[in-house]
Write a protein that holds these residues in place. Sequence first.
Motif: not given
Length: 312
Positions: A191-198, A211-223
């Motif tokens: 989690s965190g901004e650094a992880f999201a950016a990487a 998948l890329a739009p989902l990652v960009a929106s923050g919807g790809y998480s660890d549950g």
Amino acid sequence: MADEVEQALPRAVALSWGIAERPQRGPKRELSIERIVDAAIGVADAEGLSAVSMSRIATELGFTTMSLYRYVTGKDDVLALMQDAVCDVPIPPEEAAGSDWRGGLRRWSMATIEVIQAHPWFPDIPISGIPLMPNNLAVLDWGLREMRGLPLTDAEKMSTALLLSSYARAVGVVERDVRQSREKGATPPQSGEAFAAALAELVTPERFPDLAPLVASGGYSDGEDEQDDFAFGLERILDGIERYVTARAAGEPIVAYEPRPEPVPHDKAVREAAKARREAEKALREARKREREAIARGRERAERDADRGARR
């Protein structure tokens, strides 16, 4: 007749039903199959299934290893009895059956998750065939009872039970593994901004267009979001079962199943093309990174030049 039944069943199954011959004499009268199984479950709960052995069980009970073999033929018997023992779960009363089959199957499916939560080693024991032991059969009977009023054949009811139990077991294993990983602290926080950016840097629209739009929106998480993935999936399965039941009750033409598709050929050319694509995408990412670095250096030089000009 009891002897014939015993001879037709595996030793562990006969033991679970209480029809196997038990030793008349032993090193100490307090040793029993029940105590052996309880000790094995205690070891597995504390240290995992790999810690369970005949010698370890004997040590826990204060007996010699050989004394255990008067009661069971080996570790496989113990594992089977352990599996059945933890399936002794609370079953709703008979009068509750049939009034809400979806709610009943929902509760039935959740029982598998709860067993895995209480005994994480449970799914590590391989499934060797259909249930034969009393507690396993009692749980299956409960599930079939919830489907008593549905217009399904016996085979369809068994397939439905397998579908739901397999789904619950799979989700239970994923939840267990994630939970154990977090408890051990073996992985860094995802989690965190650094992880999201990487992650956004790696998951590009060119390679992962959906998948890329989902990652960009923050919807790809660890549950750790608000949605219960198990509950969501279970409702969709129940939706499908309800649609099938409704069609069968109405006499609509339905297809119970289609033949399994043929395996996809493992084409070497496809593998090589995929590898080449990955290498090209990696080169593209590196080129973009160098471009960004060059732009950043250019901006720094421009700022320095502007600063020197101002001082002059």
